[in-house]
Design a protein around this motif. Structure first.
Motif, mmCIF file in Angstrom:
data_model
loop_
_atom_site.group_PDB
_atom_site.id
_atom_site.type_symbol
_atom_site.label_atom_id
_atom_site.label_comp_id
_atom_site.label_asym_id
_atom_site.label_seq_id
_atom_site.Cartn_x
_atom_site.Cartn_y
_atom_site.Cartn_z
ATOM 1 N N UNK A 36 0.861 -1.272 -0.048
ATOM 2 C CA UNK A 36 -0.069 -0.067 -0.240
ATOM 3 C C UNK A 36 0.871 1.269 0.036
ATOM 4 N N UNK A 37 1.825 1.154 0.945
ATOM 5 C CA UNK A 37 2.739 2.189 0.893
ATOM 6 C C UNK A 37 3.299 2.722 -0.462
ATOM 7 N N UNK A 38 3.842 1.639 -1.032
ATOM 8 C CA UNK A 38 4.712 1.632 -2.259
ATOM 9 C C UNK A 38 3.638 2.494 -3.220
ATOM 10 N N UNK A 39 2.440 1.736 -3.231
ATOM 11 C CA UNK A 39 1.234 2.271 -4.167
ATOM 12 C C UNK A 39 1.050 3.732 -3.979
ATOM 13 N N UNK A 40 0.973 3.965 -2.665
ATOM 14 C CA UNK A 40 0.480 5.639 -2.681
ATOM 15 C C UNK A 40 1.817 6.486 -2.741
ATOM 16 N N UNK A 41 3.075 5.828 -2.509
ATOM 17 C CA UNK A 41 4.243 6.878 -2.558
ATOM 18 C C UNK A 41 4.689 7.022 -3.741
ATOM 19 N N UNK A 50 10.998 6.050 3.971
ATOM 20 C CA UNK A 50 9.620 6.777 3.611
ATOM 21 C C UNK A 50 8.448 5.864 3.580
ATOM 22 N N UNK A 51 8.772 4.573 3.491
ATOM 23 C CA UNK A 51 7.638 3.500 3.580
ATOM 24 C C UNK A 51 7.612 3.395 4.965
ATOM 25 N N UNK A 52 8.452 3.284 5.919
ATOM 26 C CA UNK A 52 8.425 3.177 7.230
ATOM 27 C C UNK A 52 7.502 4.357 7.844
ATOM 28 N N UNK A 53 8.057 5.575 7.531
ATOM 29 C CA UNK A 53 7.010 6.786 8.124
ATOM 30 C C UNK A 53 5.653 6.583 7.705
ATOM 31 N N UNK A 54 5.414 6.252 6.173
ATOM 32 C CA UNK A 54 4.097 6.369 6.063
ATOM 33 C C UNK A 54 3.307 5.463 6.661
#
Lengths: 325, 464
Positions: A36-41, A50-54
């Motif tokens: 999900x994070x990768x999709x959004x970012x 960035x993924x960890x923060x998201x």
């Protein structure tokens, strides 16, 4: 009766649990928070930070079902399942992936949905039932044949064309009403009348056909023949005797829809820019906001199950022969 | 030319083969032949069948894919995408793209441009199209006449083809009934054949003449205009036929096994199996279908993004998304049929012949296969035929919400979606919507009429 209701309510619990687990599996296990994070970012050039923060901002960085690192009950509560899915049971929807409060959004957006969906349903049923009774009145004539042919034709047009055509004709060519938009105050009817008309017209094809079969089932029965034999006019027979006896299947179809009026109509709302729950859902799907989609899945299922329950109760109200045990 | 088989191609041919096998099996059973005979006597049903057959033929031709060049393996990815036999035949339509919008049968573009004049200056006017009406010297005076002449020529060719086909059909009827061909023609013309041949042949005539005219026109014009990027709309709408047919048919690969196995098991074994299966389909049913489909499609997208290397070519990715969509639609669609089958099985298992079979020691799977399945089969047939048109319509709605087929796949939903804002232009761009409407409406209407006839004939409560 009350014992039956309690049993039905209890039966709803495993259903809701099933829906909850299914959505949990779909949104967190098959499709992990990392995805999900990768999709959004964005797919490319996303660092692990960035993924960890998201994930941390949205509380997706917890373990799925069992937190090894925590103590006592926190082992269960400090997990995604507890935080994200159990809250749904209490209608705590939490925050969307964009950080908005979903519960507050739903409470403000359900009113426009109701404002458009309720009159659509009432008017739609009234129009369809009357037309169907008229078709039955003229049965075995050319009028019935061509009426039914027209219904099949209406049924074969995609609902998108009704909306696009209606907007073009009434909004752009004739300039009778605004093409889209919404206003909460007294002027709301100007925005509602077009979506209302279109949703009624687009439902006529299948609606009239459905009610016609219901009435045709009744129209050959003995009590109808008796009513005719004692000299009642055909109109009177149809609109009082037949209609009242066909109410049970009509009600089943309607009552189950009642709770879903809250969630509105996806297509109408998004085409006419009505800020209801239907357009909310579509926007969420298009922005791939999983938190909102998850909440709407759960809300929709709950309302549907509620509708089933209401249907059962309404049986006893229209038909004294029905006893619920 | 190296032939290649997409997943959906293979499954589509499998569906067709299974339907063919089913027809062969049913032809030998009287209790199936009787209802189908009723269907074959119904004029609307048979006219619809002709239309559906034409669509099906287009779909089949569009499902035979190959790499156009022999060095397919060696060339760079994307440079040599596989094309279908239909693409090959319609080659001109596919490649003759204009710059942007153009009206149907237009010779001039939709928007004005700065054009160089003979004396070196510039003027602000509508430019000529690269392909549409390019053979005309002066479109203003010649265009209408040229369209009429080409149309008549194409219609004439279509009519000629129809004459040959009709003569062939008449000869076949004459041979099978051992009658002189003159009398057969006479009886067909007066509508006195048991099958409504006159209506069917008239439909075919209409399709042949219309198709011939369109084919002839499309060599020199864009019959349905061009879209925003200048692609021919006629080509898009013809290509959409395959997508619509696939959505309507491949879904059965999921619905039928699930509904049959679970519905029969629930009705026959009752007890905990029944409870479990009922629980399963009530849960699935209570989730709004659009949201379930949306969730599943979002997941597929995430999965594809993660495993990019497995979906190397664009065509393959679009194809797999279409397949996933069919499977997901199937997952949301089986519950209705399952409930019907369960109810019918509950009734059948108490009948004497099933009791007798059980008393004689026939095993459960034997009873289910030999005694129950054949007696619920009409429900399955009716449901499959009835669902088809709904699925074709659903595709359009799903594509509008962006959870339908891949944006690169030609489909009526994608056409409507990209054209819906164009009516607001001045002058309005209506032709994409019109083309999608005509082709989609024809298919759905034919499917609905055919489904009605099938239901009336096969449902014992409705027959006689």
């Amino acid at each position: 009766m009350s014992a039956y209701l309690i049993r039905r309510l209890l039966y709803a619990v495993p259903l809701l649990l099933g829906v909850n687990i299914l959505t949990f599996l779909l949104f967190f296990v098959v499709n992990t928070p990392d995805d999900m994070a990768r999709m959004q970012l964005g797919q490319k050039r996303v660092g692990p930070e960035a993924i960890r923060d998201w994930k941390h901002e949205r509380g997706y960085d917890l373990p799925l079902l069992w937190n090894e690192g925590a103590e006592g009950t926190a082992q269960v509560t400090e997990t995604i399942f507890y935080q994200k899915s159990v809250g749904l049971f209490l209608f705590r929807f939490g925050r969307s992936d964009q950080g908005r409060d979903i519960g507050a959004d739903i409470r403000t957006r359900m009113w426009p949905s109701l404002a458009i969906a309720t009159p659509s349903l009432v008017l739609g049923v009234a129009v369809n039932v009357s037309l169907a009774l008229l078709v039955v009145l003229f049965r075995l004539t050319y009028l019935e044949f061509w009426g039914m042919a027209l219904c099949v034709a209406l049924m074969s047009v995609s609902s998108l064309f009704y909306i696009i055509g209606g907007q073009y004709l009434f909004g752009k060519l004739l300039q009778l009403v605004p093409i889209s938009g919404y206003d909460g105050g007294r002027d709301a009817w100007r925005f509602l009348i077009l979506p209302l008309t279109i949703s009624v017209i687009s439902g006529i094809g299948s609606g009239v056909r459905w009610y016609r079969t219901l009435f045709l089932d009744e129209v050959e029965k003995d009590y109808v023949r008796t009513a005719r034999a004692k000299g009642l006019g055909e109109l009177r027979v149809l609109f009082t005797h037949v209609l009242r006896n066909a109410l049970i299947p009509i009600l089943t179809g309607i009552v189950v829809l009642l709770p879903l009026l809250f969630t509105g109509s996806l297509l109408n709302e998004s085409f006419f820019a009505i800020p209801g729950l239907g357009s909310y859902t579509i926007d969420a799907i298009q922005q791939q906001d999983f938190a909102i989609v998850r909440s709407m899945v759960y809300l929709g299922s709950t309302l549907y199950i509620l509708g089933l329950l209401l249907t059962d109760i309404s049986y006893t109200l229209v038909d004294p022969r029905v006893r619920l045990h | 030319m190296i032939p290649t088989l997409f997943w959906t191609d293979g499954l589509f041919f499998l569906v067709l083969a299974m339907a063919g096998a089913l027809v062969l099996v049913m032809r030998r059973r009287e209790h199936f032949r009787r209802p189908w005979r009723t269907v074959s006597r119904s004029t609307p049903a048979m006219v619809s069948l002709v239309v559906i057959a034409v669509y099906l033929a287009v779909g089949i031709v569009d499902s035979v894919h190959f790499f156009p060049r022999a060095d397919a393996a060696g060339s760079a990815a994307g440079a040599n995408e596989p094309i279908s036999l239909l693409d090959h035949w319609l080659g001109g339509l596919r490649t003759r793209t204009e710059k942007t919008y153009s009206e149907p049968f237009a010779a001039y573009a939709y928007a004005k441009e700065h054009l160089p004049t003979a004396d070196g200056g510039q003027r602000w006017d509508y430019p000529r199209l690269t392909y549409g009406g390019a053979h005309l010297v002066d479109p203003e005076s010649e265009r209408v006449r040229d369209i009429a002449v080409t149309g008549v020529r194409g219609a004439g060719q279509g009519g000629l083809m129809w004459l040959i086909a009709a003569a062939g059909i008449a000869a076949l009827i004459a041979r099978s009934r051992r009658e002189p061909i003159g009398r057969v023609v006479h009886r067909v013309a007066r509508g006195q054949t048991p099958l409504p041949w006159r209506a069917m042949l008239l439909t075919l005539l209409l399709l042949c003449v219309g198709g011939g005219a369109i084919a002839e026109w499309s060599a020199h014009y864009h019959v349905f205009g061009t879209d925003k990027v200048g692609a021919d709309v006629l080509y898009q709408t013809i290509k959409s036929i395959r997508t619509g047919l696939l959505i309507g048919t491949l879904t059965t690969f999921v619905t039928l096994p699930l509904a049959l196995v679970l519905g029969l098991a629930a009705g026959y074994f009752r007890g905990w199996a029944d409870d479990l299966i009922q629980y399963l389909y009530t849960t699935l049913n209570s989730i709004p279908h659009v949201l379930l489909i949306a969730a599943a499609i979002l997941l597929t997208q995430v999965y594809m993004a993660k495993h990019e290397e497995a979906f190397a070519s664009l065509a393959l990715r679009a194809d797999l998304r279409l397949l996933f969509l069919c499977l997901i639609l199937g997952l949301t669609n089986w519950t209705g049929l399952c409930r019907l089958l369960r109810a019918e099985t509950l009734k059948l298992r108490e009948l004497e012949y099933v009791q007798a079979a059980r008393a004689l020691g026939v095993r459960d799977h034997g009873i289910l296969l030999r005694h129950i399945l054949p007696n619920v089969f009409h429900i399955v047939l009716i449901s499959v035929v009835l669902d088809f048109s709904g699925l074709v319509l659903a595709e359009a709605v799903l594509s509008y919400i962006n959870i339908g087929v891949d944006p690169t796949t030609e489909s009526w939903g994608n056409m409507i979606n990209s054209a819906r804002l164009e009516l607001a232009r001045e002058p309005p761009v209506w032709w994409s919507l019109a083309a999608a409407f005509v082709f989609m409406f024809t298919l759905v209407l034919a499917a609905n009429l055919f489904a009605d006839a099938v239901r009336d004939a096969l449902d014992p409560r409705r027959a006689e």
